[in-house]
Design an enzyme around this catalytic site. Structure first.
Site, PDB file in Angstrom:
ATOM      1  N   LYS A 174       0.890  -1.178   0.000  1.00  0.00           N
ATOM      2  CA  LYS A 174       0.000   0.000   0.000  1.00  0.00           C
ATOM      3  C   LYS A 174       0.913   1.209   0.000  1.00  0.00           C
ATOM      4  CE  LYS A 174      -2.144   2.953   2.032  1.00  0.00           C
ATOM      5  NZ  LYS A 174      -1.870   4.388   1.757  1.00  0.00           N
ATOM      6  N   GLU A 249       7.637   0.195  12.593  1.00  0.00           N
ATOM      7  CA  GLU A 249       8.770   1.130  12.650  1.00  0.00           C
ATOM      8  C   GLU A 249       8.156   2.519  12.686  1.00  0.00           C
ATOM      9  OE1 GLU A 249      11.046   3.600  11.995  1.00  0.00           O
ATOM     10  OE2 GLU A 249      11.667   2.886   9.999  1.00  0.00           O
ATOM     11  N   GLU A 383       8.174  14.261  17.704  1.00  0.00           N
ATOM     12  CA  GLU A 383       8.851  14.204  16.410  1.00  0.00           C
ATOM     13  C   GLU A 383       8.365  15.351  15.511  1.00  0.00           C
ATOM     14  OE1 GLU A 383       7.892  10.668  14.072  1.00  0.00           O
ATOM     15  OE2 GLU A 383      10.007  10.495  13.536  1.00  0.00           O
TER      16      GLU A 383
HETATM   17  P1  NAD Z   1       0.723   7.822   8.713  1.00  0.00           P
HETATM   18  O1  NAD Z   1       1.207   6.882   9.745  1.00  0.00           O
HETATM   19  O2  NAD Z   1      -0.654   8.350   8.866  1.00  0.00           O
HETATM   20  O3  NAD Z   1       0.788   7.129   7.258  1.00  0.00           O
HETATM   21  C1  NAD Z   1       1.743   6.164   6.861  1.00  0.00           C
HETATM   22  C2  NAD Z   1       1.052   5.136   5.977  1.00  0.00           C
HETATM   23  O4  NAD Z   1      -0.003   4.507   6.700  1.00  0.00           O
HETATM   24  C3  NAD Z   1       0.404   5.713   4.714  1.00  0.00           C
HETATM   25  O5  NAD Z   1       0.580   4.804   3.652  1.00  0.00           O
HETATM   26  C4  NAD Z   1      -1.060   5.801   5.102  1.00  0.00           C
HETATM   27  O6  NAD Z   1      -1.936   5.746   4.014  1.00  0.00           O
HETATM   28  C5  NAD Z   1      -1.219   4.566   5.962  1.00  0.00           C
HETATM   29  N1  NAD Z   1      -2.359   4.625   6.899  1.00  0.00           N
HETATM   30  C6  NAD Z   1      -2.901   5.723   7.488  1.00  0.00           C
HETATM   31  N2  NAD Z   1      -3.928   5.360   8.290  1.00  0.00           N
HETATM   32  C7  NAD Z   1      -4.026   4.014   8.207  1.00  0.00           C
HETATM   33  C8  NAD Z   1      -4.889   3.052   8.823  1.00  0.00           C
HETATM   34  N3  NAD Z   1      -5.838   3.388   9.680  1.00  0.00           N
HETATM   35  N4  NAD Z   1      -4.691   1.751   8.530  1.00  0.00           N
HETATM   36  C9  NAD Z   1      -3.707   1.365   7.681  1.00  0.00           C
HETATM   37  N5  NAD Z   1      -2.886   2.234   7.066  1.00  0.00           N
HETATM   38  C10 NAD Z   1      -3.033   3.545   7.326  1.00  0.00           C
HETATM   39  O7  NAD Z   1       1.763   8.969   8.614  1.00  0.00           O
HETATM   40  P2  NAD Z   1       1.574  10.388   7.888  1.00  0.00           P
HETATM   41  O8  NAD Z   1       0.228  10.981   8.173  1.00  0.00           O
HETATM   42  O9  NAD Z   1       1.931  10.217   6.475  1.00  0.00           O
HETATM   43  O10 NAD Z   1       2.634  11.231   8.683  1.00  0.00           O
HETATM   44  C11 NAD Z   1       2.351  11.633  10.031  1.00  0.00           C
HETATM   45  C12 NAD Z   1       3.565  11.512  10.902  1.00  0.00           C
HETATM   46  O11 NAD Z   1       4.053  10.168  10.889  1.00  0.00           O
HETATM   47  C13 NAD Z   1       4.775  12.304  10.448  1.00  0.00           C
HETATM   48  O12 NAD Z   1       4.722  13.618  10.786  1.00  0.00           O
HETATM   49  C14 NAD Z   1       5.878  11.569  11.135  1.00  0.00           C
HETATM   50  O13 NAD Z   1       6.034  11.985  12.460  1.00  0.00           O
HETATM   51  C15 NAD Z   1       5.428  10.156  11.101  1.00  0.00           C
HETATM   52  N6  NAD Z   1       6.087   9.408  10.022  1.00  0.00           N
HETATM   53  C16 NAD Z   1       7.098   8.600  10.364  1.00  0.00           C
HETATM   54  C17 NAD Z   1       7.741   7.893   9.388  1.00  0.00           C
HETATM   55  C18 NAD Z   1       8.855   6.983   9.737  1.00  0.00           C
HETATM   56  O14 NAD Z   1       9.687   6.683   8.899  1.00  0.00           O
HETATM   57  N7  NAD Z   1       8.910   6.479  10.930  1.00  0.00           N
HETATM   58  C19 NAD Z   1       7.391   8.024   8.055  1.00  0.00           C
HETATM   59  C20 NAD Z   1       6.320   8.858   7.727  1.00  0.00           C
HETATM   60  C21 NAD Z   1       5.670   9.535   8.738  1.00  0.00           C
END
Ligand code: NAD
Length: 481
Positions: A174, A249, A383
């Site tokens: 995804k 992660e 973060e």
């Molecule tokens: P997020 O966790 O919302 O999204 C990451 C992935 O999860 C995306 O592909 C998203 O579509 C998917 N997702 C979202 N809700 C979901 C659900 N209920 N079930 C399954 N999948 C779902 O992160 P974001 O909104 O893109 O970013 C928000 C914060 O997350 C950032 O500001 C940062 O602090 C953190 N982040 C961390 C990393 C990392 O490498 N650890 C990477 C991206 C973002």
């Protein structure tokens, strides 16, 4: 560049049942392309295709060396297409073109590393006396679901996809809504190297729709997620309902402890990479520096010098390696980071340099250093996921460790000193999955990576990660006369 990008399900490119989403170029703020969005039905088709391939044994039944060669060939495919792939990655994500090339090379390296190891996943025999023959084997879980973040869409997919395929799992990826386009090359690569239809499925969809449907699907057998803590909790909860394992992660607030006996000049390089590479959108970013009182002022001047030396402009205008930084991934993420800087100021932190949105189109934030940060401030604990470094002071080794360990996270940590004893003691006491001594980001694809505490569980990278993709079977044979 193509304007409409589809999903790759069961070996076919299709639109999705959830409409289309605009993909914005954060370097200009303009629309780049449209991406088709998968709905629950599309997710189901992808998972069932992967399930069918797994059941058929077309992947898991291959001799591992053959599967491994196919995995390695996927990496070479990425390198063969690096010019077009890196360009799309830069345009959708904002990073400098030279950084995008590094990301593609890093992705290829995962396929090389795990492809090489496909035939090394060996069981063992366990002595039970002369009347038995007992052995273990490692079998793939089946369908691996991988939910990818927007910061390193190519490298993060490569990291889990390569290990999953090498161990004989089929995959449903995804992709992130903000940066879905570059993942198309994995679909092309899997086809080019001859993986069976349905072994690799790449789809984009909204997190709460396609992401949630994927993580709760009853035919998914293992989940890998990189992203935020709340989403990680939602995914782990869905996985628990189906009793499937997951690797999480979830980011960090990682600290470098800089002692008075550290090489302060060399540390400039750690600041440059640790917080300004990928505009700080790195889960293991060096987002805190905890520096000894006696060298604070000198180090502070050096760090401000590094931040101010960086030219910030659209990634596509940065083909050559150099002191440059690109846009953040979106105006939303940029505004969130800028707001965190303002909130930190309101709590008493001082903006030493940067901190402002730049007065040009696109999602640009100046390279930022905050000083006068204390452990109780929000900025010292949460973060930012942007180019914002918080500087704190310490006077005793004990205090430095306490500050470093004082957040709920525990992804990585660093200690900078010329004293081996001091470095080793810090490494023992830092609550983090990886400790860097005298070089931030030391290590590589070979070294296990993952979190303590709220940074998650399970390990990616290194040989250790392979065990996330296999389950142990023991076979005990009673020998008859
Ligand atoms: P997020 O966790 O919302 O999204 C990451 C992935 O999860 C995306 O592909 C998203 O579509 C998917 N997702 C979202 N809700 C979901 C659900 N209920 N079930 C399954 N999948 C779902 O992160 P974001 O909104 O893109 O970013 C928000 C914060 O997350 C950032 O500001 C940062 O602090 C953190 N982040 C961390 C990393 C990392 O490498 N650890 C990477 C991206 C973002």
């Amino acid at each position: 560049m193509k304007t409409c990008w589809q999903n790759y399900i069961d070996g076919t490119w299709i639109d999705g049942g959830a409409g289309w989403i605009d993909v914005i170029n954060p370097g200009t703020g303009e629309k780049l392309a449209e991406q088709a969005l998968a709905n629950e039905g599309d997710v189901d088709r992808a998972v069932m295709a992967a399930h069918r391939v797994h059941q058929s044994g077309a992947l898991s039944g291959l001799r591992p060396v053959v599967r491994g060669r196919m995995v390695q060939a996927m990496g070479r495919y990425l390198l063969d297409h690096i010019d077009e792939l890196a360009k799309v990655l830069t345009l959708e994500q904002g990073k400098p073109l030279w950084e995008a090339r590094i990301e593609v090379e890093g992705a290829a390296r995962y396929f090389e590393y795990y492809g090489n190891q496909a035939e090394t996943v060996e069981g063992r025999s366990i002595p039970l006396g002369k009347d038995y023959f007992d052995f273990t084997t490692y079998e793939p879980f089946g369908v691996s679901a991988q939910i990818i973040p927007w910061n390193y869409p190519v490298e993060m997919t490569a990291r889990s996809l390569s290990a999953a395929l090498a161990t004989g799992n089929t995959c449903v990826i995804k992709t992130p809504e903000l940066t879905p386009l570059s993942n198309a090359w994995f679909a092309q690569a899997s086809e080019a190297v001859g993986f069976p239809k349905g072994a690799v499925n790449i789809l984009c969809g909204l997190g709460h729709q396609a992401g949630a449907a994927l993580s709760a699907h009853p035919h998914v057998n293992q989940i890998v997620f990189t992203g935020s803590v709340p989403t990680g909790i939602a995914i782990a909860t869905a996985a628990a309902q189906n009793v499937v394992p997951c690797v999480l992660e979830l980011g960090g607030k990682s600290a470098a402890i800089v002692h008075k006996d550290a090489d302060l000049e060399a540390f400039e390089n750690d600041v440059r990479w640790g917080i300004y590479f990928n505009a700080g959108e790195v889960c293991s970013a060096m987002s805190r520096v905890i520096v000894h009182d006696s060298v604070h002022d000198e180090l502070f001047d050096r760090m401000v010098g590094v931040a101010q030396s960086l030219a910030v402009k659209p990634g596509i205008d940065q083909p050559e390696f150099g002191p440059t930084m690109g846009a953040m991934v979106s105006e939303g993420q940029r505004d969130r980071a800028a707001q965190m800087v303002s909130d930190a100021q309101a709590q008493g932190a001082i903006v030493a340099t940067g901190g402002r949105k730049m007065n040009i189109p696109g999602a640009f934030l100046e390279p930022t250093i905050l000083t006068g940060v204390t452990p109780d401030m929000t900025i010292a604990n949460e973060e930012v996921f942007g180019p914002v470094l918080s500087v704190l002071k310490f006077s005793t080794d004990e205090e430095a460790i306490k500050i470093a360990n004082g957040t709920p996270y525990g992804l990585v940590g660093g200690v900078f000193t010329s004293k081996l004893d001091r470095a080793t003691r810090a490494a023992q006491r830092l609550r983090a999955g990886q400790v860097f001594v005298n070089e931030w980001y030391a290590g590589g694809v070979e070294t296990p990576f993952g979190g303590y505490g709220k940074s998650g569980y399970g390990r990616e990278k290194g040989r250790e990660a392979l065990w996330n993709y296999v389950q142990t079977k023991n076979v005990a044979i009673k020998l008859r006369n």
